[in-house]
Scaffold this active site. Sequence first.
Site, PDB file in Angstrom:
ATOM      1  N   LYS A  36      91.014  29.689 -56.017  1.00  0.00           N
ATOM      2  CA  LYS A  36      90.529  28.859 -55.040  1.00  0.00           C
ATOM      3  C   LYS A  36      89.063  28.554 -55.102  1.00  0.00           C
ATOM      4  O   LYS A  36      88.356  27.545 -54.897  1.00  0.00           O
ATOM      5  CB  LYS A  36      91.096  29.415 -53.642  1.00  0.00           C
ATOM      6  CG  LYS A  36      90.791  30.369 -52.789  1.00  0.00           C
ATOM      7  CD  LYS A  36      91.257  30.502 -51.672  1.00  0.00           C
ATOM      8  CE  LYS A  36      90.510  31.599 -50.616  1.00  0.00           C
ATOM      9  NZ  LYS A  36      89.774  32.240 -50.703  1.00  0.00           N
ATOM     10  N   THR A  37      88.409  30.288 -55.390  1.00  0.00           N
ATOM     11  CA  THR A  37      87.254  30.395 -55.338  1.00  0.00           C
ATOM     12  C   THR A  37      86.152  29.477 -56.649  1.00  0.00           C
ATOM     13  O   THR A  37      85.170  29.134 -56.059  1.00  0.00           O
ATOM     14  CB  THR A  37      86.185  31.932 -55.272  1.00  0.00           C
ATOM     15  OG1 THR A  37      87.312  32.808 -54.071  1.00  0.00           O
ATOM     16  CG2 THR A  37      85.287  31.009 -55.064  1.00  0.00           C
ATOM     17  N   ASP A 218      86.655  27.919 -46.308  1.00  0.00           N
ATOM     18  CA  ASP A 218      87.708  28.572 -47.143  1.00  0.00           C
ATOM     19  C   ASP A 218      88.016  29.520 -46.242  1.00  0.00           C
ATOM     20  O   ASP A 218      87.850  28.863 -45.203  1.00  0.00           O
ATOM     21  CB  ASP A 218      86.892  29.397 -48.349  1.00  0.00           C
ATOM     22  CG  ASP A 218      87.920  29.904 -48.901  1.00  0.00           C
ATOM     23  OD1 ASP A 218      88.528  29.533 -48.953  1.00  0.00           O
ATOM     24  OD2 ASP A 218      86.457  31.373 -49.937  1.00  0.00           O
ATOM     25  N   GLU A 219      89.440  29.647 -46.449  1.00  0.00           N
ATOM     26  CA  GLU A 219      90.199  30.683 -45.354  1.00  0.00           C
ATOM     27  C   GLU A 219      90.259  30.126 -44.475  1.00  0.00           C
ATOM     28  O   GLU A 219      90.754  30.896 -43.262  1.00  0.00           O
ATOM     29  CB  GLU A 219      89.623  32.286 -45.224  1.00  0.00           C
ATOM     30  CG  GLU A 219      89.128  32.393 -46.652  1.00  0.00           C
ATOM     31  CD  GLU A 219      90.411  33.383 -47.317  1.00  0.00           C
ATOM     32  OE1 GLU A 219      91.625  33.102 -46.636  1.00  0.00           O
ATOM     33  OE2 GLU A 219      90.756  34.033 -48.799  1.00  0.00           O
ATOM     34  N   GLN A 249      99.385  33.278 -46.279  1.00  0.00           N
ATOM     35  CA  GLN A 249      98.243  34.623 -45.714  1.00  0.00           C
ATOM     36  C   GLN A 249      97.488  34.180 -44.527  1.00  0.00           C
ATOM     37  O   GLN A 249      96.573  35.006 -44.714  1.00  0.00           O
ATOM     38  CB  GLN A 249      97.343  33.753 -47.343  1.00  0.00           C
ATOM     39  CG  GLN A 249      98.324  33.807 -48.916  1.00  0.00           C
ATOM     40  CD  GLN A 249      97.293  34.864 -49.618  1.00  0.00           C
ATOM     41  OE1 GLN A 249      96.739  35.667 -50.020  1.00  0.00           O
ATOM     42  NE2 GLN A 249      96.671  33.328 -50.604  1.00  0.00           N
ATOM     43  N   ARG A 594      98.547  41.425 -53.566  1.00  0.00           N
ATOM     44  CA  ARG A 594      97.707  42.145 -54.485  1.00  0.00           C
ATOM     45  C   ARG A 594      98.005  42.409 -55.682  1.00  0.00           C
ATOM     46  O   ARG A 594      97.133  43.052 -56.112  1.00  0.00           O
ATOM     47  CB  ARG A 594      97.063  42.965 -53.599  1.00  0.00           C
ATOM     48  CG  ARG A 594      96.814  42.674 -51.909  1.00  0.00           C
ATOM     49  CD  ARG A 594      96.152  41.739 -51.605  1.00  0.00           C
ATOM     50  NE  ARG A 594      96.904  40.413 -51.860  1.00  0.00           N
ATOM     51  CZ  ARG A 594      96.346  39.387 -52.013  1.00  0.00           C
ATOM     52  NH1 ARG A 594      94.300  39.507 -52.186  1.00  0.00           N
ATOM     53  NH2 ARG A 594      96.397  37.825 -51.937  1.00  0.00           N
TER      54      ARG A 594
END
Length: 755
Positions: A36-37, A218-219, A249, A594
């Site tokens: 996504k970044t 974002d997020e 998330q 992770r």
Amino acid sequence: MGRIETYLAQLNEPQREAVLENSRPLLVLAGAGSGKTRVITTKIAYAIEALALRPWEILAVTFTNRAAKEMKDRVTEMLDGVDLSEMQIRTFHSFGAWMLRRYGASIGLHSSFSIYDDEDSVSLLASCFPTSKKTELSPIAKAISLAKDMGLDPESPRLAEFRRDTTFKHQFAAYEKKLRQVGNVDFADLIGRTIELLETDRQVLQSVHRRFKMVLVDEYQDSNIAQFNLLKHLVGPQTFVCVVGDDDQSIYRFRGAEVENILSFPDVYPGTKVVKLEQNYRSTKAILAVASSVIRNNSGRHEKNLWTDKHGGSIPRLIHVSDERSEAMQVASELRKGGSLDSTAILYRTNAQSVAFETLFTQEHIPYKVIGALRFYDREEIKDALALLNLLMNRNDEVNFKRMVNKPARGIGAKSVEKILEIANGDGIDLIAALVKAGDSKDISGKTADAAIRFAKLFDEAERRLQQSNPEALQYLLEESSLVNHYKEVDDRNKTDKVDNLGTLVATVGEYPAGKEGLGLFLESLMLDPTTIGHKDPSDKPGVSLITMHNTKGLEFDRVFVTGLEEGVFPGKSRESDADIEEERRIFYVAITRARKELFLLSCSRRTMWGKTSYQLPSRFLNEIPKDLLQVEGSPFGSTSRFSSYAGQSALDAKRIRNDAYGGAVRRGMGKNANIVLDPVKTFSSTAERTVPKRKSAQNSFSLGDRVYHDSFGEGEVQNIKTLRGKEMVDVRFATGKISTFFSDHAPLEKLARD
């Protein structure tokens, strides 16, 4: 092929679709590890190069300073040669501070305001209710902060639903009145007062809408109600809005995060296009299969199907062990088999679970680092120095004034302080001017008057020096207030390095421009990102990472151990509502994803926490994973692991270990810890007699209730002060439940700022 075409060619089809859609509201559902970044940074670069947006017309908001910096660095690299100095890539709170510094005067806020942290907020509340203890007010301050995050104020009709305590509205109103009186803001105000600004000043609102043609968040799954409302104000009729996130998330509900924000985005912004990023570039197929089998049990989510073309990797292992010590021994055994420790993480639900690992790894000489432990900013000496700087910036800052006007002791007692506050309020002058007036008019006694005037003059001289050099101004305040001498004595007595820490702070403030504006930037950046000082971030150290599941957000490791997978630990005993369980399941999903190559899940059949040993059942989340996706070792009922804590022990030794939950019998340390005595564990609610009333000792700087930090045991609280053969000793209860006794004059403890 131009550089933008080159960047677009590196994206998969859904990623490219997300970059090229700029005509209607856009929701990008970005699964874990889906890049996504890269999508956000490419979208910004595309907007500047292909859509001809100027950098300052783009606002990109995220939730951590680390993410904001990474985003800005990537865009800078992609658009080499383009001036991006005016581009706004910030956290929500940093953007709020930026707005309030520039336009806050419109709502009566001076640009030199200070930002109060949690401790400051409790202190301010205590000034409103002086007969209440800070320990009683701390949960009230937290509730006020959460109420603000939910978009509530003292007059909100929904406040009664938020908290049924009839006194809360009065406490909230008194706190707000005092906060505005001193001219500062708390952390939640950076959002709430920015909304107030945009609602009350139409010119500012129109200016924001004219400036920002594109708003990216974002997020977004971590946004709270106040941030949701702020975004609605930022988006004008011609503004393109895009949010990126993953409802799977969303793990910060305890901070006020509202997963419904991302679930309802298409309803709030009609015509929204939804793009799903489902290709995972991080984890193996086997790890993704485990993660997907867990998260699909949540009902409140957008449907996604993560996939990867990464082959290889081992089958995730579920290991049942007897207790927390055998859990640590099992992990240590795996670490010895090889692999990079720097790319290995041990995840747990609560900080108290790290103790068994820290103890064993120290014994076995396995390098490790605890992520999210004591911050440089939390140390008492740093808080004191920053209090002086905040008072220099805002002479009405009552919280920091009260903290430092008589520290170190200069004879200005509580009654004199109250008199000074009365003068300031009655005459409408600032606190430093009130010090001088009280001294000149003899409203306070002779020696006290002299001390008050001397303390006041420090700030006039420091302000003059500030125009030339920030470090010079701070060093002057530290030395002339006698704070340096005070901490030199503490260092000599306790073998600490508090004066060196002050030196680090002096050097760091020198990295900012001289003058009040530069000092304000320093204090603001510090409040918004406490890692900017001290350079003591443990993540830079070599070794295996010990970290809570919440703190792993945004991180990834080759090898991950998820520990403490037992009912009552994860999910916790207090987490039984449907919403709670879904949140806990999302936390587990984040923990699993992770891992890049290897995943270990560990569950104990019994565990000792807070001094109590309990038999455990495996976490319900383990039952949601098909057994053919895991390699299962040991038994959930009475592990046969060779790492049982009692393996190889005689019956007498086993009994001794069982009775010795961090010190069933009094034990003494060895070597440099020889002065440490470990007592039997008691609960925090213990009513054991305290032999000494709360006071300051002439021999040491500890008082009952002081928060302290020990390198091996973590954070704790002084619970008793006593004397043995003429030597003063302190009992400290640590978060693990362990109580340790130290001689005051040689205690290896860092004193933390009071709550």
